[in-house]
Every structure is written in structure tokens, then in C-alpha cells.
Design an enzyme around this catalytic site. Structure first.
Site, PDB file in Angstrom:
ATOM      1  CG  ASP A 158      -1.703  -1.307   1.295  1.00  0.00           C
ATOM      2  OD1 ASP A 158      -2.622  -1.477   0.480  1.00  0.00           O
ATOM      3  OD2 ASP A 158      -1.388  -2.175   2.139  1.00  0.00           O
ATOM      4  CG  HIS A 186      -3.759  -5.119   2.738  1.00  0.00           C
ATOM      5  ND1 HIS A 186      -3.185  -4.375   1.745  1.00  0.00           N
ATOM      6  CD2 HIS A 186      -4.200  -6.254   2.123  1.00  0.00           C
ATOM      7  CE1 HIS A 186      -3.276  -5.014   0.595  1.00  0.00           C
ATOM      8  NE2 HIS A 186      -3.890  -6.159   0.790  1.00  0.00           N
TER       9      HIS A 186
HETATM   10  P1  NAX Z   1      -2.830 -17.849  -4.532  1.00  0.00           P
HETATM   11  O1  NAX Z   1      -4.246 -18.287  -4.420  1.00  0.00           O
HETATM   12  O2  NAX Z   1      -2.161 -17.804  -5.865  1.00  0.00           O
HETATM   13  O3  NAX Z   1      -1.913 -18.749  -3.582  1.00  0.00           O
HETATM   14  C1  NAX Z   1      -2.276 -19.081  -2.289  1.00  0.00           C
HETATM   15  C2  NAX Z   1      -1.602 -20.387  -1.968  1.00  0.00           C
HETATM   16  O4  NAX Z   1      -1.854 -20.674  -0.595  1.00  0.00           O
HETATM   17  C3  NAX Z   1      -2.145 -21.566  -2.797  1.00  0.00           C
HETATM   18  O5  NAX Z   1      -1.061 -22.273  -3.393  1.00  0.00           O
HETATM   19  C4  NAX Z   1      -2.860 -22.420  -1.756  1.00  0.00           C
HETATM   20  O6  NAX Z   1      -2.817 -23.798  -2.047  1.00  0.00           O
HETATM   21  C5  NAX Z   1      -2.058 -22.061  -0.512  1.00  0.00           C
HETATM   22  N1  NAX Z   1      -2.711 -22.407   0.730  1.00  0.00           N
HETATM   23  C6  NAX Z   1      -4.031 -22.386   1.044  1.00  0.00           C
HETATM   24  N2  NAX Z   1      -4.228 -22.858   2.288  1.00  0.00           N
HETATM   25  C7  NAX Z   1      -2.999 -23.159   2.772  1.00  0.00           C
HETATM   26  C8  NAX Z   1      -2.559 -23.708   4.002  1.00  0.00           C
HETATM   27  N3  NAX Z   1      -3.425 -24.039   4.969  1.00  0.00           N
HETATM   28  N4  NAX Z   1      -1.245 -23.913   4.169  1.00  0.00           N
HETATM   29  C9  NAX Z   1      -0.358 -23.611   3.194  1.00  0.00           C
HETATM   30  N5  NAX Z   1      -0.729 -23.101   2.001  1.00  0.00           N
HETATM   31  C10 NAX Z   1      -2.046 -22.888   1.802  1.00  0.00           C
HETATM   32  O7  NAX Z   1      -2.766 -16.423  -3.802  1.00  0.00           O
HETATM   33  P2  NAX Z   1      -1.660 -15.283  -3.901  1.00  0.00           P
HETATM   34  O8  NAX Z   1      -1.968 -14.392  -5.046  1.00  0.00           O
HETATM   35  O9  NAX Z   1      -0.317 -15.893  -3.823  1.00  0.00           O
HETATM   36  O10 NAX Z   1      -2.006 -14.452  -2.562  1.00  0.00           O
HETATM   37  C11 NAX Z   1      -1.780 -15.004  -1.290  1.00  0.00           C
HETATM   38  C12 NAX Z   1      -2.445 -14.172  -0.215  1.00  0.00           C
HETATM   39  O11 NAX Z   1      -1.882 -12.864  -0.169  1.00  0.00           O
HETATM   40  C13 NAX Z   1      -3.947 -13.960  -0.444  1.00  0.00           C
HETATM   41  O12 NAX Z   1      -4.627 -14.112   0.789  1.00  0.00           O
HETATM   42  C14 NAX Z   1      -4.010 -12.505  -0.878  1.00  0.00           C
HETATM   43  O13 NAX Z   1      -5.268 -11.934  -0.618  1.00  0.00           O
HETATM   44  C15 NAX Z   1      -2.917 -11.922  -0.036  1.00  0.00           C
HETATM   45  N6  NAX Z   1      -2.413 -10.593  -0.407  1.00  0.00           N
HETATM   46  C16 NAX Z   1      -2.056  -9.752   0.588  1.00  0.00           C
HETATM   47  C17 NAX Z   1      -1.481  -8.518   0.334  1.00  0.00           C
HETATM   48  C18 NAX Z   1      -1.090  -7.608   1.446  1.00  0.00           C
HETATM   49  O14 NAX Z   1      -0.644  -6.495   1.147  1.00  0.00           O
HETATM   50  N7  NAX Z   1      -1.237  -7.964   2.717  1.00  0.00           N
HETATM   51  C19 NAX Z   1      -1.272  -8.043  -1.043  1.00  0.00           C
HETATM   52  C20 NAX Z   1      -1.294  -9.128  -2.053  1.00  0.00           C
HETATM   53  C21 NAX Z   1      -2.272 -10.258  -1.807  1.00  0.00           C
HETATM   54  O15 NAX Z   1      -3.528  -9.856  -2.274  1.00  0.00           O
END
Ligand code: NAX
Length: 325
Positions: A158, A186
């Protein structure tokens, strides 16, 4: 041999696919330190993780010590120096925000309990998976052996977005922009605050900005930048998120000369509840995070700050039953 262990969860996901390579090709650590990278994802994603592992090997990173790929959180977290909690369930179309909060709260509760058993209290944890600030609250609660100061949630994306949007408006490099911080959650309630910002060490350019641009363009554009990326890319921010996580980790380890934004939990500063992870203006040096106190906050700014606090308190209320377990 000197070595650090970095665990990344959600390691088969989009952000991790940039983040892992950014960390291993970066210069956060001195050249004589080797990196063991522990990659955790769910069982169904293990085949993807194998491919990611092969690609890491194919980069022949000189500082790489070892790669562990697993669906076992105990194995992934043991003895980690840095834990990057990226993995979370995405929000599906039609899903209520409360359901997303509860689903992810369960994931972070389980992981935090395991972290509590298998890492040293000096381990630094960065929470990225959304809702990041409230997931950090869960981690803080269930990983009680880790001091809260070692747990932060990602707000750097952000802050970077705010710097870039301002820099573009003024035709200045982001390196000229300083003291521009983001308060709160966020989410679309966050408050990117230009009131203390400088451009080329002066507030002259900021004072010359049209108030309508600040209120009707700058603030909402930073707040909704994630949605803008999804609208164009059809997917959520991944490379920029990975870059921000890299910056966040680098700042925690090597400090920063500028003001920074991270979600932290602290006692009643600026009248904000100490029961949530909230992004404040921060100075970070020698791994010490301190809030920049006594900034003059206008009534208009305080309204934004209170709105984002209110949202975080609502999120806290939704997951409060989980905090009893
Ligand atoms: P993806 O959906 O591409 O990847 C998430 C991964 O987490 C998947 O491979 C899934 O299998 C895995 N996963 C799910 N449950 C799990 C568990 N119990 N143990 C281990 N792995 C698990 O998402 P991606 O684009 O990589 O984003 C990841 C997270 O970051 C999301 O929640 C997203 O909303 C968050 N974000 C946070 C941001 C921030 O500034 N705080 C910004 C970017 C992003 O949006």
C-alpha cells in the site's frame, strides 16, 4: 557456515512464484550467509511445489543452501528465522467477507499453534495472507511464545502504491518521496496520509496539490489499487506484492532511513485500540520498530484513521470466538 532459514507458506501460489526468486536473487543478507528455503503448501499443491523446487535449482543461486517442499507445517516451520505467511484461501465470487475471515482464521490459528511449538522466540513473522492484519492478530494470540513485536503484517504494498501514484502525479521519482505512510488496515479503508510527506525533502510540492485530487483521486486510488489491478490483469497483485514483501523483510533486517508502514500491535498510540494490528508511521532500525509519535493529526485525517480502526475492530469481533479456543 552461517545460514538462515526462511519459510514461505502458500509457496505454490502466485505471490510465492515471484517472492522466492526475489529473495534468493536479492541482497538482504550478506554474501557469506546461505539460505535454506522451506516451502509449505497444501497436499494437492505438492506437484506444483516440485516444479517450483526444480526451477529454483535451475537458477543456480550461489547463496542457496537447501530447499524443503512440504505440506507438513511442523517440518516447514521448525527452526525458521523468518516465516512469511502468504498462504490463504482466496475469496470466491459471492463469498461473504465474514466467511473468508473465518476460513482463513482457522488456517492461521492452526499454523500459529505449530509455530509456537517449533521456533525460537526471535523468529520474525510477516503476515501477508488476507485479511492480513486480522490474521496477524490470530498468529499473535496463538503463537504466544513469540513477542508481538516480532509479528508484523504487510502494508508495504500500500505504501509503495501511494509513493508511486504521488510520484507519477508530480513527475518525480519515488526515491524523492519520503515520510508518506499508510494508516490502518490493508483494505479499502486504509488511509494514505500526505500530511507529513515530503518530495525532495520539502513539503512544498505536497502543499501545491489540489485538495480535490488528494481526496477524490489519490486516497481512493491507493485504497482500491488492488481492485484496479484485478480489473486489468484478471488476477490479484502478485509481482508487486512479492516485491513489497521483499522490501518489508529487508527493512526489518537492515532498517530504513525513511518512515515505514507495517501492521503492528501496540499500546493505545494515537488512541488506537491495542487489540488489533494497525499500520502506523514507523521508524525501523536495528530490528527495532518504533511509532513516530506526536504527529499533528487534523480532524479530517482522524476521521479516516478512526474509520479504518472501526473496520479492524469489526474483523476482530467476527473472529473473537476463535480467540477463545
Ligand atoms: P494464490 O491463491 O495464488 O496462492 C495461495 C496459496 O496458498 C495456494 O497455493 C494455496 O494452495 C495455498 N494455501 C491455502 N491454504 C494453505 C494452508 N493451509 N497452508 C499452506 N498453504 C495454503 O494467492 P496469492 O496471489 O499468492 O495471494 C496469497 C495471499 O496474499 C492472499 O490471501 C491474498 O489476498 C494476499 N495478499 C495480501 C497482500 C497484502 O498487502 N497484505 C497483497 C497481495 C495479496 O492480495
Amino acid at each position: 557456515m552461517k545460514k538462515v532459514i526462511i519459510t514461505i507458506t502458500g509457496a505454490a501460489g502466485n505471490i510465492a512464484y515471484s517472492l522466492i526468486f526475489r529473495i534468493l536473487s536479492g541482497n538482504i543478507f550478506p554474501a557469506d550467509i546461505k539460505i535454506q528455503i522451506n516451502l509449505l503448501d497444501i497436499a494437492e499443491s505438492l506437484p506444483i511445489l516440485k516444479g517450483v523446487k526444480y526451477e529454483i535449482e535451475d537458477c543456480a543461486f550461489p547463496n542457496l543452501d537447501n530447499i524443503i517442499t512440504t505440506d507438513d507445517p511442523g517440518l516447514a516451520f521448525t527452526d525458521s528465522d523468518y516465516i512469511l505467511l502468504v498462504g490463504a484461501k482466496p475469496r470466491f465470487k459471492g463469498m461473504q467477507r465474514a466467511d473468508l475471515l473465518l476460513d482463513n482464521a482457522n488456517i492461521f490459528q492452526k499454523q500459529a499453534k505449530i509455530i509456537n511449538e517449533c521456533v525460537d522466540k526471535n523468529t520474525k513473522i510477516i503476515v501477508v495472507g488476507n485479511p492480513a492484519n486480522t490474521n496477524a492478530l490470530i498468529v499473535q494470540y496463538f503463537a504466544s511464545n513469540i513477542p508481538s513485536d516480532n509479528i508484523t503484517s504487510l502494508m508495504k504494498l500500500d505504501q509503495n502504491r501511494a509513493k508511486s501514484i504521488l510520484g507519477n502525479k508530480l513527475n518525480k521519482s519515488v526515491t524523492e518521496v519520503s515520510q508518506l505512510v499508510v494508516w490502518g488496515n490493508h483494505s479499502a479503508t486504509q488511509f494514505p496520509d500526505l500530511n507529513h510527506a515530503n518530495v525532495s525533502n520539502s513539503n512544498e510540492a505536497i502543499l501545491s496539490l489540489d485538495a480535490d485530487w488528494v481526496n477524490d483521486v489519490f486516497i481512493p486510488r491507493v485504497q482500491k489499487r488492488g481492485a484496479e489491478i484485478i480489473q486489468h490483469r484478471g488476477k490479484s497483485s502478485a509481482a508487486s506484492a512479492a516485491s513489497a514483501i521483499y522490501d518489508h523483510l529487508n527493512i526489518l533486517i537492515n532498517g530504513s532511513n525513511d518512515w515505514e508502514s507495517m501492521g503492528i500491535m501496540r499500546d493505545n498510540t494515537y488512541g488506537i485500540s491495542n487489540e488489533i494490528f494497525f499500520s502506523f508511521p514507523l521508524k525501523i532500525s536495528n530490528s527495532n520498530i518504533s511509532i513516530i509519535n506526536e504527529l499533528a493529526i487534523s480532524d479530517e485525517s482522524m476521521k479516516y484513521i478512526k474509520d479504518t480502526e472501526k473496520e479492524l475492530l469489526t474483523e476482530r469481533d467476527i473472529i473473537k470466538d476463535i480467540l477463545k479456543n
